[in-house]
Design an enzyme around this catalytic site. Structure first.
Site, PDB file in Angstrom:
ATOM      1  N   HIS A 108      73.360 100.855 -64.854  1.00  0.00           N
ATOM      2  CA  HIS A 108      74.175 100.509 -66.210  1.00  0.00           C
ATOM      3  C   HIS A 108      75.483 101.320 -66.719  1.00  0.00           C
ATOM      4  CE1 HIS A 108      74.629  98.530 -70.144  1.00  0.00           C
ATOM      5  NE2 HIS A 108      73.492  98.464 -70.573  1.00  0.00           N
ATOM      6  N   TYR A 158      69.561  97.527 -83.241  1.00  0.00           N
ATOM      7  CA  TYR A 158      70.627  97.395 -82.446  1.00  0.00           C
ATOM      8  C   TYR A 158      70.955  96.136 -81.657  1.00  0.00           C
ATOM      9  CZ  TYR A 158      73.691  99.204 -78.634  1.00  0.00           C
ATOM     10  OH  TYR A 158      74.815  99.398 -77.642  1.00  0.00           O
ATOM     11  N   THR A 208      80.948  98.173 -75.526  1.00  0.00           N
ATOM     12  CA  THR A 208      80.353  97.411 -76.582  1.00  0.00           C
ATOM     13  C   THR A 208      80.317  98.114 -78.033  1.00  0.00           C
ATOM     14  OG1 THR A 208      78.347  98.842 -75.877  1.00  0.00           O
ATOM     15  CG2 THR A 208      78.600  96.857 -74.635  1.00  0.00           C
TER      16      THR A 208
END
Length: 787
Positions: free
Chosen positions: A475, A592, A605
């Protein structure tokens, strides 16, 4: 392949008659073609630098400017207003001697033309940057469009009329703005209001006010200074502190997965599926290297998104450190690393400078599958080191993998274009238990056996025994939309462009002279390494066994029916998730939802806090038995509020990244903030993410309805929470991925999935019963306009 042959390209023997020199022409040929390919890439990169460096103009526009200036000079007119004469006066003395007066004038005109051309380019790029800094259009996409926005669209289309390269817009993208302290705190307090009791909210308000009047302004000044200096004031700290400094396992906690088609497996031959999948991925890499991919844009618009995350997609590995990991990226790699039954192979994918055909890669993969050699001691479960805690992996790497044969073998894996696992299991939906099979399929992609994936690689491809495939992605280097773009291209290219023969093999011919895939570079794993492998595997296995995954396709309706209700599909799903959570846990939680900030350079993001006052009001009204009319009114307010939150996050007016960066500054300054400490410690018990289909043109869902993507998912963020990923496929389907932990008795992924299913149905039934005359003719949920 060049590396493999280089060692034997030159051989010499000293004899009494002298030196006997032997040359391997085959090896020299391989080295020659490898060098040619490398130089072609360098030339291509230089060419692309020039093209994107002058965008939105073109290199040929220089010639147009030069001809125009010379033509005006020929007509006895001076467009430079005397500058050409001044340039001529300041030419070096040697040029005055060697050139005639006419030659000096021509040279001065060329210099002036070039300077004028560069000035025009800078002006155009400045105008493009100003246009891309305008974001009011996003708040008008579902309502009347202002004249300002209409003019803005026209100018933007004019400046974007030339076909851009992948990175053409990068230097024209605006920098992420720093919100004001007052605005961020106001939005934060509004977001937590439905989650706190009156005394708790009063206490939090006092903490926020104290922070604003004291420490906040000091931290904000440092943050603004960074924003002036850095390309993006968030991204580097986000990458380092959220991802790379994490010392726990990245498996499950950070890495995520992507799935194959839901109903179709293009071939049941494992080697053939690997051949086409690897080929498609390498074709995508070629497009990235040549910058032939179209820049990603906001759907339905001409507004470009930042493409910086594509740069580290291939040939990238996350390496462990004591305090922080490091992302290592190499310019190129001519092979992929392959794992099968405990053995590591190096598979060369180029021969004589050309990419192997899918059939040739299938042939090489089949050789690996047929190889009967056993794993070396400690080799089979070596990948567990990447699945466990980071510090032990760093210590093992430093002590046992920093030199000698272990370093050479590790370098082969880490420098590979990507990692491939030839799994010995079968996965997919088909069978006696399709629902359970999907859950097992998700868990397999998320963590596998905890040692048969290389979790440090930017992404790993998994090819199952029955031809099903999938991926596991690290990630830190990029976010899910970037890897999803790659995976969409791969699936579509595999199924619709490369295809298979009637007997399910790859198309093409095989060069029978291909060398055998190089088997396992030697490993020397002493007892200490093997002991740590066992320890890391135990940690990873405990984490994997605790993950409860549930994947289910929702087929009752999709975005088609939702849009007819004039409600945003994403808002509809997010409100349904809130209703499902309320029914599952009897209350609300901090939620979230990932939103992108790629409208800005190097953006990643932002968080949409989708548990809002409006959403909670709707849920309470629906569960409290309020009238249908009242519930519908509250739902529309909640949808409008959610869309506004999403737009705010996309345009740099979010909450959480600003507060995160203020917290980082406070740590650098060595000061404590009770407010920031409490905000950053709040758990996200419901973490959600949408994976949109970005290249819908690659899939013909109308004529090939079975070729539907399952999307992907991730592990739960909080120990007592849920992770929910969803993908809206076509007009009539939504696929959900739900995760939680077995160790938490209050959560259950299957139970929550059932609640999501029911919530979607209940809200649809509520809205479908609305009289048509009562539906607004225009509102925030109207389909997007084409900008």
């Amino acid at each position: 392949m060049a590396e493999a042959h280089q060692a034997v390209a030159f051989q010499f023997t000293i004899t009494p008659e002298g030196i006997d020199l032997q040359l391997s022409y085959q090896a020299l040929n391989q080295i020659y073609h490898s060098g040619v390919r490398s130089w072609k890439r360098r030339v291509s990169r230089m060419r692309n630098r020039v093209i994107k460096g002058v965008y939105p103009a073109s290199p040929s526009s220089w010639l147009f400017v030069v001809i125009a200036i010379l033509a005006t000079l020929y007509m006895r007119s001076d467009p430079s207003m005397g500058l050409i004469d001044k340039i001529q006066q300041h030419l070096p003395l040697s040029l005055h001697v060697s050139l005639s007066s006419q030659g000096q004038t021509m040279l001065s005109a060329l210099v002036f033309s070039t300077l004028l051309w560069l000035s025009l380019i800078l002006a155009l790029r400045f105008c493009l940057k100003l246009l891309l800094s305008y974001h009011q259009w996003m708040f008008e996409m579902h309502g009347p469009v202002s004249n300002t926005t209409k003019v803005w669209v026209t100018l933007l289309r004019l400046l974007s009329s030339r076909k851009p390269l992948l990175y053409s817009y990068q230097t024209s993208l605006p920098h992420l703005p720093v919100p004001t302290i007052k605005d961020t705190l106001s939005r934060y307090l509004q977001s937590v209001r439905p989650l706190l009791s009156d005394p708790a909210y009063k206490r939090m308000t006092e903490l926020a006010n104290g922070f604003e009047s004291n420490l906040g302004n000091r931290l904000q000044r440092y943050l603004k200074l960074k924003a002036l200096w850095a390309t993006n004031y968030v991204s580097d700290w986000w990458e380092e502190y959220i991802y790379l400094r994490s010392r726990g396992p990245i498996m499950v906690n950070s890495n995520y997965y992507g799935m194959d088609f839901l109903f179709v497996t293009p071939t049941s031959v494992q080697a053939a599926r690997a051949g086409n999948t690897i080929t498609a991925l390498l074709l995508y890499r070629r497009k990235v290297n040549r910058e032939e991919l179209k820049p990603s844009r906001v759907p339905g618009t001409v507004i470009p998104l930042c493409a910086a995350q594509y740069e580290r997609m291939f040939n990238t590995t996350r390496t462990p450190g004591l305090e922080t990991d490091v992302l290592q990226h190499w310019q190129d790699s001519e092979y992929v690393a392959v794992y099968h039954k405990g053995r590591f192979f190096r598979l060369w994918v180029y021969n004589a400078g050309r990419l192997l055909s899918p059939r040739e890669i299938e042939h090489q993969i089949q050789r690996i599958l047929d190889d009967p050699s056993p794993p070396l001691p400690g080799e089979e479960r070596l990948g567990a080191l990447t699945a466990g805690d980071r510090v032990p992996w760093h210590q093992m790497r430093k002590q046992y993998f920093s030199s000698g044969i272990n370093k050479r073998s590790l370098d082969i894996i880490e420098r590979a274009a990507f990692f491939v696992t030839l799994d010995d299991e079968e996965q997919g939906m088909k069978g006696d238990d399709p629902a359970g099979n999907l859950d097992r399929y998700a868990k397999s992609l998320l963590h596998g056996k905890c040692y048969d994936r290389w979790f440090d690689k930017s992404f790993s491809i998994v090819i199952y025994k029955n031809g099903k495939n999938g991926l596991n992605a690290e990630h830190s280097w990029a976010d899910a939309p970037t890897i999803a773009h790659l995976w969409e291209f791969t699936l579509a290219t595999d199924a619709f462009q490369l295809g298979y023969t009637d007997d399910e093999h790859c198309k093409g011919d095989v060069d029978r002279m291909l060398p055998h895939p190089r088997n396992r570079e030697s490993w020397n794993n002493p007892h200490n390494v093997q002991a740590q492998i066992c320890t890391s595997l135990t940690v990873a296995q405990s984490l994997a066994d605790d993950v409860d995954c549930h994947v289910f396709p929702f087929r009752e309706f999709g975005k088609g029916r939702v849009k007819k209700l004039r409600v945003s599909p994403d808002a509809f799903i997010q409100i349904s998730l809130q209703l499902a959570y309320y029914r599952d846990r009897g209350g609300f939680c901090l939620t979230y939802e990932a939103s992108m900030t790629r409208l800005f350079r190097e953006g990643r993001t932002e968080t949409v806090r989708s548990c809002s006052n409006e959403t909670c009001a709707f849920v309470k009204a629906l569960e409290g038995g309020e009238s249908a009319e009242q519930c519908r009114r509250l739902l529309r307010l909640a949808s409008e509020g959610h869309q506004n939150l999403y737009r705010m996050a996309m345009t740099g007016a979010g909450i959480d990244r600003h507060l995160f960066c203020l917290y980082v500054v406070s740590k650098y300054l060595g000061v404590d903030s009770p407010f920031l400490k409490e905000v950053l410690s709040e758990p996200w018990r419901l973490s959600t993410s949408q994976t949109p289909i970005q290249q819908i043109e690659l899939f013909d869902i109308k004529n090939h309805p079975d070729y539907i993507s399952l999307g992907g998912g991730f592990g739960p963020v909080a120990d007592d929470g849920y992770g929910v990923s969803y993908i809206i496929v076509g007009e009539d389907m939504i696929n959900f991925h739900v995760s939680s932990k077995y160790s938490c008795k209050e959560t259950d992924s299957h139970r929550f999935g059932a609640e999501i299913h029911k919530a979607l149905q209940d809200i649809m039934a509520l809205m479908s019963a609305e009289p048509k005359s009562a539906a607004p003719s225009r509102g925030p949920s109207q389909p997007k306009k084409q900008l």
